[in-house]
Scaffold this active site. Structure first.
Site, PDB file in Angstrom:
ATOM      1  N   ILE A  51      -3.161   5.367   2.517  1.00 32.88           N
ATOM      2  CA  ILE A  51      -2.657   4.017   2.299  1.00 32.88           C
ATOM      3  C   ILE A  51      -1.270   3.980   2.942  1.00 32.88           C
ATOM      4  CG2 ILE A  51      -1.875   4.718  -0.016  1.00 32.88           C
ATOM      5  CD1 ILE A  51      -2.091   1.837  -0.905  1.00 32.88           C
ATOM      6  N   SER A  52      -1.059   3.052   3.856  1.00 38.32           N
ATOM      7  CA  SER A  52       0.183   3.011   4.633  1.00 38.32           C
ATOM      8  C   SER A  52       1.400   2.808   3.740  1.00 38.32           C
ATOM      9  CB  SER A  52       0.130   1.876   5.668  1.00 38.32           C
ATOM     10  OG  SER A  52      -0.900   2.083   6.606  1.00 38.32           O
TER      11      SER A  52
END
Length: 210
Positions: A51-52
């Protein structure tokens, strides 16, 4: 998080800041790493993906200049977190995910939390999603060796494509592409980044690239 990690680092679009403040990042990660959700760094999810970090999500959203009327294509649904942010900014988000397990989990989360203007599907993201093209905005959350021709074709006139590109996973540049007319595009380098590989027919052939 929004004030210290995002606004303080140059994100000024009030709609992006508001969206970042509304979406609970901890709901999009596993329970055991939820306490880390508001640290400004990527977090691991299933299938070797991430997840960025929130700041990068905000940068990509701001550079895409999304309006409430825009139809957005997201390549790389992942946990669904970025799609949730984009859903606050756009008319509708179409999100393509390579891994069925991630797509199903993201779809469940997005529906559960009321993000009803997001449609998730499983497929080769490097080929885009031709069914609903053209898109005013395309955001790609995985890096490929080149900008996929299919994505350029599916970008609307005056549309914006934000995508990491580079010869290896250790050497990627975040690019913004603006379609000026049917045959001409304008390219802008936004700086160095590092994303998971964009695997597909018009991306990397395997998950490990050198």
């Amino acid at each position: 998080m929004v004030e210290k990690q995002i606004a303080a680092r140059g994100i000024q679009d009030p709609r992006v800041l508001e969206a970042m403040g509304k979406v609970p990042r901890e709901r999009f990660v596993s329970e055991h790493i939820a306490p880390l959700a508001y640290e400004d760094r990527p977090l691991s999810i299933d299938e070797g993906q991430t997840i960025s970090q929130p700041f990068i999500v905000a940068v990509m959203a701001q550079q895409a200049q999304i309006t409430p009327q825009d139809k957005v294509l997201e390549i790389g649904t992942g946990s669904g977190y970025s799609a949730a942010i984009l859903s606050q900014l756009a008319s509708h988000v179409y999100s393509m995910e390579r891994y069925p397990k991630l797509a199903e989990l993201a779809k469940k989360r997005l529906q559960e939390f009321g993000y009803n203007n997001v449609t998730v599907s499983v497929g080769d993201g490097s080929l885009g999603w031709e069914e609903f093209a053209p898109y005013e905005v395309i955001i790609v959350t995985a890096g490929g060796p080149q900008i996929p021709p299919s994505l350029l074709k599916q970008l609307a006139i005056s549309g914006r494509l934000v995508i990491p590109v580079g010869p290896s996973l250790e050497s990627q540049q975040l690019m913004r592409v603006m379609r000026e007319d049917a045959d001409h595009y304008r390219y802008e380098n936004l700086g160095s980044v590092q994303f998971v590989p964009l695997v597909g027919k018009e991306g990397w052939q395997t998950t490990s690239s050198s």
